[in-house]
Design a protein around this motif. Structure first.
Motif, short mmCIF file in Angstrom:
data_model
loop_
_atom_site.label_atom_id
_atom_site.label_comp_id
_atom_site.label_asym_id
_atom_site.label_seq_id
_atom_site.Cartn_x
_atom_site.Cartn_y
_atom_site.Cartn_z
N SER B 5 0.64 -1.27 -0.25
CA SER B 5 0.32 -0.20 0.17
C SER B 5 1.16 0.74 0.57
O SER B 5 1.93 1.48 0.50
CB SER B 5 -1.13 -0.01 1.20
OG SER B 5 0.49 -0.26 2.50
N GLN B 6 0.07 2.45 -0.86
CA GLN B 6 0.99 3.55 -0.73
C GLN B 6 0.18 4.60 -0.71
O GLN B 6 -1.18 4.65 -0.64
CB GLN B 6 1.60 3.86 -2.56
CG GLN B 6 2.80 2.92 -2.66
CD GLN B 6 3.53 3.36 -3.49
OE1 GLN B 6 3.03 2.54 -4.80
NE2 GLN B 6 4.29 4.53 -3.62
N ASP B 7 0.33 5.43 -0.21
CA ASP B 7 -0.15 6.72 0.12
C ASP B 7 0.71 8.20 1.20
O ASP B 7 1.58 8.00 1.32
CB ASP B 7 -0.54 6.71 2.21
CG ASP B 7 -1.27 8.05 2.69
OD1 ASP B 7 -0.96 8.65 3.48
OD2 ASP B 7 -2.19 8.05 1.95
N PRO B 8 0.39 9.37 -0.13
CA PRO B 8 -1.05 9.47 -0.79
C PRO B 8 -0.92 8.56 -1.80
O PRO B 8 -0.04 8.31 -2.45
CB PRO B 8 -1.65 10.61 -0.92
CG PRO B 8 0.03 11.62 -0.80
CD PRO B 8 1.07 10.45 0.06
N ARG B 9 -2.03 8.93 -2.79
CA ARG B 9 -2.24 8.30 -4.16
C ARG B 9 -2.24 8.94 -4.76
O ARG B 9 -1.48 9.52 -6.37
CB ARG B 9 -3.75 7.54 -3.93
CG ARG B 9 -3.88 6.48 -2.85
CD ARG B 9 -3.30 4.91 -3.86
NE ARG B 9 -3.27 5.16 -5.22
CZ ARG B 9 -4.49 4.46 -6.27
NH1 ARG B 9 -4.99 3.43 -5.38
NH2 ARG B 9 -4.14 4.06 -7.61
N HIS B 10 -2.45 10.42 -4.69
CA HIS B 10 -2.33 11.53 -5.49
C HIS B 10 -1.97 12.72 -4.69
O HIS B 10 -2.23 12.77 -3.21
CB HIS B 10 -3.14 11.45 -6.28
CG HIS B 10 -4.44 10.79 -6.69
ND1 HIS B 10 -4.05 10.61 -8.31
CD2 HIS B 10 -5.17 10.06 -6.80
CE1 HIS B 10 -4.77 9.40 -8.97
NE2 HIS B 10 -5.23 9.18 -7.77
N LYS B 11 -1.05 13.56 -5.31
CA LYS B 11 -0.41 14.71 -3.87
C LYS B 11 -0.19 15.85 -5.26
O LYS B 11 0.53 15.32 -6.35
CB LYS B 11 1.06 14.54 -3.53
CG LYS B 11 1.66 15.20 -2.96
CD LYS B 11 0.71 16.13 -1.83
CE LYS B 11 1.46 16.94 -0.70
NZ LYS B 11 0.79 17.15 0.00
N ILE B 12 -0.58 17.00 -4.96
CA ILE B 12 -0.20 18.19 -5.97
C ILE B 12 0.29 19.51 -4.87
O ILE B 12 -0.15 19.29 -3.36
CB ILE B 12 -1.72 18.41 -6.40
CG1 ILE B 12 -2.74 17.22 -7.40
CG2 ILE B 12 -0.97 19.99 -7.45
CD1 ILE B 12 -3.63 17.95 -7.85
N THR B 13 1.50 19.48 -4.82
CA THR B 13 1.82 20.36 -4.29
C THR B 13 2.83 21.63 -5.25
O THR B 13 2.95 21.38 -6.44
CB THR B 13 4.12 19.78 -3.52
OG1 THR B 13 3.90 20.71 -2.53
CG2 THR B 13 3.97 19.77 -4.47
N LYS B 14 2.79 22.37 -4.63
CA LYS B 14 3.68 23.72 -5.82
C LYS B 14 5.54 23.84 -6.11
O LYS B 14 6.04 23.23 -4.68
CB LYS B 14 3.41 25.48 -4.62
CG LYS B 14 1.69 25.19 -5.01
CD LYS B 14 2.27 26.87 -4.84
CE LYS B 14 0.16 27.49 -4.05
NZ LYS B 14 0.57 29.00 -3.78
N ARG B 15 5.95 24.36 -6.28
CA ARG B 15 7.68 23.64 -6.70
C ARG B 15 7.65 24.54 -5.53
O ARG B 15 7.63 26.02 -4.75
CB ARG B 15 8.07 25.20 -8.25
CG ARG B 15 9.56 24.45 -8.13
CD ARG B 15 9.72 25.87 -9.97
NE ARG B 15 9.05 26.86 -9.90
CZ ARG B 15 9.51 27.44 -10.41
NH1 ARG B 15 9.89 27.61 -12.13
NH2 ARG B 15 8.98 29.16 -10.40
N GLY B 16 8.93 23.69 -4.85
CA GLY B 16 10.18 24.13 -3.72
C GLY B 16 9.00 23.69 -2.66
O GLY B 16 9.84 24.16 -1.63
N GLN B 17 8.07 23.12 -2.39
CA GLN B 17 7.61 22.70 -1.10
C GLN B 17 8.23 21.29 -1.50
O GLN B 17 9.16 20.66 -2.18
CB GLN B 17 6.15 22.44 -1.09
CG GLN B 17 5.78 23.73 -1.42
CD GLN B 17 5.42 24.71 0.01
OE1 GLN B 17 5.25 24.03 1.07
NE2 GLN B 17 6.07 25.95 -0.26
N ASN B 18 8.30 20.51 -0.17
CA ASN B 18 8.84 19.40 0.91
C ASN B 18 7.44 18.31 0.30
O ASN B 18 6.80 18.75 1.12
CB ASN B 18 9.22 19.29 1.87
CG ASN B 18 10.58 19.88 1.65
OD1 ASN B 18 11.56 20.68 0.70
ND2 ASN B 18 10.95 20.79 3.15
N VAL B 19 7.71 17.19 -0.09
CA VAL B 19 6.65 16.40 -0.19
C VAL B 19 7.02 15.00 0.13
O VAL B 19 8.21 14.66 0.16
CB VAL B 19 6.14 16.03 -1.27
CG1 VAL B 19 5.32 16.75 -2.26
CG2 VAL B 19 7.07 15.02 -2.32
#
Lengths: 114, 116
Positions: B5-19
């Motif tokens: 399993s993986q989380d999250p399935r989708h991630k939208i972020t702005k350039r420069g942010q950490n995920v």
């Protein structure tokens, strides 16, 4: 890992056998042939693998030529749900000291039609 | 039957942010792999863990990427200062302990990252 060559796309009528070829002419003696498939927007799904002998499981059959330079994945009765990208991968054994990672190419896009 | 399993399935972020992404392997699988897949390409290997030890890293894994598997169970993949080129599907796979010469990797559904 050896490079594989697959046709970019193939079509198959539902209910017919789908035969997906793969060339791996530079394969070495300690390398296995693996097949995975990837249905749109999902993770790759393991299908089958083999070293020298032909293999069969509930999903497919794998035919490896005697010189091991090519193989064919056979889906005996293709259905619409078999529409996917099929990857043929040559992979070193774990005792080579590497992670034995999977090296994917671009695969064959199989379209099963009514 | 619990797969990877993986989380999250989708991630939208702005350039420069950490995920940060998480992967939970199949229970008792001691090997864990991370791959990245861009549009129209096959997955590319990023890194590999055997238990908690990170044993191999691809050249694709720049200094902005870090992966951990602290207790040999779940793993995290962090991307710092995201760039638009990091937009991809990030896939995790696990394989069981084996005494043989080969194993089978089972993949999760992936985390799709979009960097705006």
């Amino acid at each position: 890992d050896a490079k594989t060559t697959q046709p970019p796309s193939m079509d198959c009528a539902e209910g017919r056998a789908a035969n997906l070829p793969c060339n791996h002419s530079t394969i070495s003696g300690n390398e296995y042939v693996y097949w995975y498939r990837q249905i749109h927007s999902q993770g790759p799904q393991y299908i089958i693998h083999g070293l020298k002998n032909n293999e069969t499981n509930e999903m497919a059959s794998l035919i490896i030529t005697e010189d091991r330079k090519s193989s064919t994945l056979i889906l005996p009765h293709a259905t619409l749900r078999d529409t996917a990208v099929y990857y043929c991968i040559v992979r070193a054994t774990l005792n080579t000291g590497t992670a034995s990672k999977l090296t994917f190419g671009t695969g064959t896009r199989l379209q099963v039609t009514l | 039957d619990t797969g990877v399993s993986q989380d999250p399935r989708h991630k939208i972020t702005k350039r420069g942010q950490n995920v940060t992404f998480r992967c939970d392997p199949i229970s008792e699988h001691n090997r864990l792999y991370w791959y990245r897949q861009t549009l129209g390409q096959g997955p590319e290997f990023l890194t590999y863990f055997q238990n908690e030890a990170q044993l191999e890293k691809s050249r694709l894994l720049s200094d902005r990427f870090s992966a951990e598997r602290p207790k040999g169970s779940f793993s995290t993949l962090e991307i710092q200062r995201t760039e638009q080129g990091d937009s991809a599907m990030y896939l995790c796979a696990s394989s069981p302990r084996t005494s043989g010469v080969t194993d089978t990797q089972y993949f999760g559904p992936g985390t799709r990252l979009t960097v705006l």
